[in-house]
Design a protein around this motif. Structure first.
Motif, short mmCIF file in Angstrom:
data_model
loop_
_atom_site.label_atom_id
_atom_site.label_comp_id
_atom_site.label_asym_id
_atom_site.label_seq_id
_atom_site.Cartn_x
_atom_site.Cartn_y
_atom_site.Cartn_z
N LYS A 41 98.35 -35.84 11.73
CA LYS A 41 97.00 -36.38 11.89
C LYS A 41 96.17 -35.95 10.69
N VAL A 42 95.27 -36.81 10.28
CA VAL A 42 94.54 -36.63 9.03
C VAL A 42 93.06 -36.39 9.32
N LEU A 43 92.50 -35.37 8.68
CA LEU A 43 91.07 -35.08 8.79
C LEU A 43 90.32 -35.75 7.65
N VAL A 44 89.36 -36.59 8.01
CA VAL A 44 88.48 -37.24 7.03
C VAL A 44 87.07 -36.68 7.23
N GLU A 45 86.55 -36.00 6.21
CA GLU A 45 85.20 -35.46 6.24
C GLU A 45 84.29 -36.33 5.39
N ASP A 46 83.30 -36.92 6.03
CA ASP A 46 82.35 -37.83 5.39
C ASP A 46 81.05 -37.07 5.16
N TYR A 47 80.72 -36.81 3.88
CA TYR A 47 79.47 -36.11 3.55
C TYR A 47 78.38 -37.15 3.34
N THR A 48 77.33 -37.04 4.14
CA THR A 48 76.41 -38.15 4.31
C THR A 48 74.98 -37.65 4.49
N GLY A 49 74.05 -38.59 4.69
CA GLY A 49 72.66 -38.25 4.95
C GLY A 49 71.91 -39.46 5.46
N HIS A 50 70.87 -39.23 6.26
CA HIS A 50 70.16 -40.36 6.87
C HIS A 50 69.26 -41.12 5.90
N LYS A 51 69.07 -40.58 4.69
CA LYS A 51 68.29 -41.29 3.67
C LYS A 51 69.17 -41.83 2.54
N CYS A 52 70.48 -41.83 2.76
CA CYS A 52 71.46 -42.28 1.77
C CYS A 52 71.74 -43.77 1.97
N PRO A 53 71.34 -44.65 1.04
CA PRO A 53 71.47 -46.10 1.25
C PRO A 53 72.91 -46.58 1.42
N ASN A 54 73.85 -45.96 0.72
CA ASN A 54 75.24 -46.42 0.77
C ASN A 54 76.08 -45.71 1.84
N CYS A 55 75.47 -44.78 2.56
CA CYS A 55 76.23 -44.02 3.55
C CYS A 55 76.67 -44.85 4.76
N PRO A 56 75.89 -45.85 5.20
CA PRO A 56 76.40 -46.70 6.29
C PRO A 56 77.70 -47.41 5.92
N ALA A 57 77.85 -47.80 4.66
CA ALA A 57 79.10 -48.44 4.23
C ALA A 57 80.26 -47.47 4.31
N ALA A 58 80.01 -46.21 3.97
CA ALA A 58 81.06 -45.20 4.07
C ALA A 58 81.42 -44.94 5.53
N ALA A 59 80.40 -44.89 6.39
CA ALA A 59 80.66 -44.68 7.82
C ALA A 59 81.47 -45.84 8.38
N GLU A 60 81.20 -47.04 7.93
CA GLU A 60 81.97 -48.20 8.38
C GLU A 60 83.42 -48.12 7.92
N GLU A 61 83.62 -47.64 6.68
CA GLU A 61 84.99 -47.47 6.19
C GLU A 61 85.74 -46.44 7.01
N ALA A 62 85.05 -45.36 7.37
CA ALA A 62 85.68 -44.34 8.20
C ALA A 62 86.06 -44.90 9.57
N GLU A 63 85.18 -45.71 10.15
CA GLU A 63 85.48 -46.31 11.45
C GLU A 63 86.64 -47.30 11.34
N ASN A 64 86.73 -48.00 10.22
CA ASN A 64 87.85 -48.91 10.00
C ASN A 64 89.18 -48.15 9.99
N LEU A 65 89.17 -46.98 9.36
CA LEU A 65 90.37 -46.16 9.34
C LEU A 65 90.73 -45.69 10.75
N LYS A 66 89.70 -45.32 11.50
CA LYS A 66 89.92 -44.89 12.88
C LYS A 66 90.48 -46.03 13.71
N GLU A 67 89.98 -47.22 13.51
CA GLU A 67 90.47 -48.38 14.25
C GLU A 67 91.91 -48.71 13.86
#
Length: 276
Positions: free
Chosen positions: A43-69
């Motif tokens: 099993k692989v650990l993916v750590e997403d370093y992010t912030g609520h004022k980061c404009p491109n962070c939602p795209a990264a979160a979506e990529e992480a969810e795609n990997l999870k799916e």
């Protein structure tokens, strides 16, 4: 304030396991899987370093969810809110930051967001990855045979989250290995800046933040659970607990356990269980 206890010992832990490294239809690694009958998988650990004022962070979160799916339980996600984009300000008053997240952010040298790590590999070279590099790195890590199995049980006892872990070696280990128990939370609804395709940004007032790091049960770096030679089939058990945070939603909490090599910070195995 944390209320924690620790027990490390050798032997088999007699308890009911709620999550472990067994998957009915796993994505198998190389040809030397040490226990193909039980289908123990990496099993692989993916750590997403992010912030609520980061404009491109939602795209990264979506990529992480795609990997999870795509890979299901073989991908374990932690969203670490840290750095300048995570600092609260008017309109972004909620503070997602944690002591452990800040420590890790500073130690591993994150200066641009979104960025992340996949099993913390490449510490002596390129360990910080743009989110577009996560998919091939995850796919590569999943080709590896598992070196250990982690059985994880988590329960909620009043205001305390209690976790118990059993680690079994599937290959001979020799060195110093640390176990971290982290708490994450899904479905935290707070504003998030988002990059628009045509340029500019928008603020999503009801954005749903998932896999948010809430803290560690056993400090930033965890506890040493293996030291020296650890032969195949050897087991070690560990337990710890933490008090619920005042703003945590117990219905959306997960406990994440991961074992890493202190010499290079590489994560050997990860596990996740949702609180019942």
């Amino acid at each position: 304030m944390r209320n924690w206890k620790k027990w490390i010992g050798f032997g088999v832990l007699a308890l009911a396991i709620t999550s472990c490294d067994y998957i009915d239809d796993p994505i198998q690694g190389g040809g030397n899987n040490p226990n193909p009958t039980d289908s123990i998988v990496k099993k692989v650990l993916v750590e997403d370093y992010t912030g609520h004022k980061c404009p491109n962070c939602p795209a990264a979160a979506e990529e992480a969810e795609n990997l999870k799916e795509l890979y299901g339980k073989q991908v374990v996600l932690i969203a670490v809110h840290a750095g300048f984009f995570a600092t609260p300000s008017p309109g972004f008053d909620y503070d997602f930051r944690t002591t452990e997240g800040d420590d890790l952010n500073d130690f591993f040298g994150f200066t641009a967001y979104p960025s992340g790590m996949v099993d913390r590999t490449g510490y002596s070279g390129q360990h910080i990855l743009n989110y577009q590099a996560w998919p091939p790195k995850v796919a590569d890590e999943l080709t590896r045979d598992p070196e250990v199995s982690i059985d994880l049980t988590a329960t909620l006892n009043g205001s305390s989250i209690d976790a118990e872990v059993e680690i079994e070696s599937l290959t001979e280990l020799d060195g110093s290995y640390y176990l971290v128990l982290a708490i994450t939370e899904d479905s935290i609804v707070q504003p998030q800046v988002n990059q628009l395709p045509q340029g500019g940004t928008e603020t999503l007032s009801d954005y749903r933040h998932n896999h948010v790091l809430r803290g560690h049960m056993n400090g930033t770096w965890g506890d040493e659970v293996i030291s020296g030679n650890f032969p195949v089939g050897q087991t070690v058990t560990y337990s710890n607990s933490i008090n619920l945070g005042t703003d945590w939603n117990e219905n959306n909490l997960h406990v994440v356990a991961y074992l890493y090599d202190i010499s290079d910070y590489r994560v050997l195995q990860a596990e996740e269980v949702k609180l019942p």
